[in-house]
Design a protein around this motif. Sequence first.
Motif, mmCIF file in Angstrom:
data_model
loop_
_atom_site.group_PDB
_atom_site.id
_atom_site.type_symbol
_atom_site.label_atom_id
_atom_site.label_comp_id
_atom_site.label_asym_id
_atom_site.label_seq_id
_atom_site.Cartn_x
_atom_site.Cartn_y
_atom_site.Cartn_z
ATOM 1 N N GLY A 4 -26.507 -20.820 -19.645
ATOM 2 C CA GLY A 4 -26.412 -20.676 -21.225
ATOM 3 C C GLY A 4 -25.577 -21.741 -21.548
ATOM 4 O O GLY A 4 -25.479 -22.151 -22.669
ATOM 5 N N ARG A 5 -24.509 -22.089 -20.562
ATOM 6 C CA ARG A 5 -23.689 -23.320 -20.881
ATOM 7 C C ARG A 5 -24.131 -24.727 -21.312
ATOM 8 O O ARG A 5 -23.592 -25.356 -21.916
ATOM 9 N N GLN A 6 -25.563 -24.687 -21.064
ATOM 10 C CA GLN A 6 -26.218 -25.937 -21.324
ATOM 11 C C GLN A 6 -26.666 -25.723 -22.857
ATOM 12 O O GLN A 6 -26.791 -26.848 -23.380
ATOM 13 N N GLY A 7 -26.492 -24.656 -23.538
ATOM 14 C CA GLY A 7 -26.981 -24.654 -24.977
ATOM 15 C C GLY A 7 -28.311 -24.693 -25.083
ATOM 16 O O GLY A 7 -29.221 -25.073 -24.313
ATOM 17 N N GLN A 8 -28.547 -24.429 -26.279
ATOM 18 C CA GLN A 8 -29.987 -24.627 -26.868
ATOM 19 C C GLN A 8 -30.988 -23.751 -26.124
ATOM 20 O O GLN A 8 -31.723 -24.357 -25.476
ATOM 21 N N LEU A 9 -30.782 -22.460 -26.231
ATOM 22 C CA LEU A 9 -31.485 -21.647 -25.315
ATOM 23 C C LEU A 9 -31.936 -20.330 -25.963
ATOM 24 O O LEU A 9 -31.227 -19.845 -26.843
ATOM 25 N N VAL A 10 -33.010 -19.912 -25.686
ATOM 26 C CA VAL A 10 -33.560 -18.969 -26.263
ATOM 27 C C VAL A 10 -33.612 -18.024 -24.790
ATOM 28 O O VAL A 10 -34.617 -18.178 -23.882
ATOM 29 N N ALA A 11 -32.737 -16.978 -25.009
ATOM 30 C CA ALA A 11 -32.556 -15.885 -23.944
ATOM 31 C C ALA A 11 -33.478 -14.447 -24.219
ATOM 32 O O ALA A 11 -32.895 -13.765 -25.095
ATOM 33 N N GLU A 12 -34.220 -14.044 -23.401
ATOM 34 C CA GLU A 12 -35.023 -12.982 -23.667
ATOM 35 C C GLU A 12 -34.509 -11.916 -22.458
ATOM 36 O O GLU A 12 -34.461 -12.311 -21.225
ATOM 37 N N GLY A 13 -34.344 -10.627 -22.717
ATOM 38 C CA GLY A 13 -33.978 -9.456 -21.899
ATOM 39 C C GLY A 13 -33.757 -8.420 -22.664
ATOM 40 O O GLY A 13 -34.544 -8.058 -23.755
ATOM 41 N N ARG A 14 -32.642 -7.531 -22.118
ATOM 42 C CA ARG A 14 -32.296 -6.194 -22.804
ATOM 43 C C ARG A 14 -31.029 -6.026 -22.994
ATOM 44 O O ARG A 14 -30.618 -5.189 -23.602
ATOM 45 N N ASP A 15 -30.217 -6.900 -22.167
ATOM 46 C CA ASP A 15 -28.709 -7.131 -22.897
ATOM 47 C C ASP A 15 -28.196 -8.471 -23.002
ATOM 48 O O ASP A 15 -26.836 -8.745 -23.068
ATOM 49 N N MET A 16 -28.847 -9.424 -23.664
ATOM 50 C CA MET A 16 -28.666 -10.688 -23.912
ATOM 51 C C MET A 16 -27.464 -10.661 -25.012
ATOM 52 O O MET A 16 -26.537 -11.448 -24.851
#
Length: 224
Positions: free
Chosen positions: A113-125
């Motif tokens: 995530g530190r790289q930025g410009q992220l779409v993070a999919e999950g259950r506790d994001m």
Amino acid sequence: MNIITIDGPAGAGKSTVSKELARRLGYTYLDTGAMYRAVAWAAWQKGLDAGDEKALSKLCNNLRLGFRGDHILVNGKDVSSLIRTPEMDRLSSAVSRVAVVREYLTRMQRDLGRQGQLVAEGRDMGTVVFPQAAHKIFLTASAEERARRRKRQLENQGEEVAYEEILAQIKARDKADSTRSIAPLQAAPDCIVVDSSDLTAEEVLEKILYEIRDRNVSSGMTHS
């Protein structure tokens, strides 16, 4: 934090929407569910008990997870197709309740995530991993609709499983995910809730993009 989180229960359409959202925005897509499945697969390969914290801690210390596009690698082996089975569904839910596994993967996810410009999919994001994310989406759908989608998916893979069995599995997974003591599945207080039960993937995507743009205008932010 230039991150968009998409959380929700199994079968809500997170993967389809997250991948396309990332593509349209030019962001990186992070499938954190695949990371838990990969750990579950590695544990299964070694014959480990999914609740054995000591053994799983040792496993994580020697595990190399990586991505190649949409594919996930375990110690250099592409396991993308091997982790998409009902057995890995069950095992990934079990290992996700083990503290050392969550700590290991949360650190890895935050590093990405530190790289930025992220779409993070999950259950506790949006609740645990990236609580300061710019945009948080909670994508849901009725258990019945999610069971129908899962049945179609399995049929496309050549597997025949009764709808009632799939529905029971989904309800059991929902209960396990929402009642676990560590990072339970829940909507962040400041998230946008989207119910995809009666929407196509494109309609869900357009709704999310509208909400993101509306919030960006309100806060003075813009996406390139």
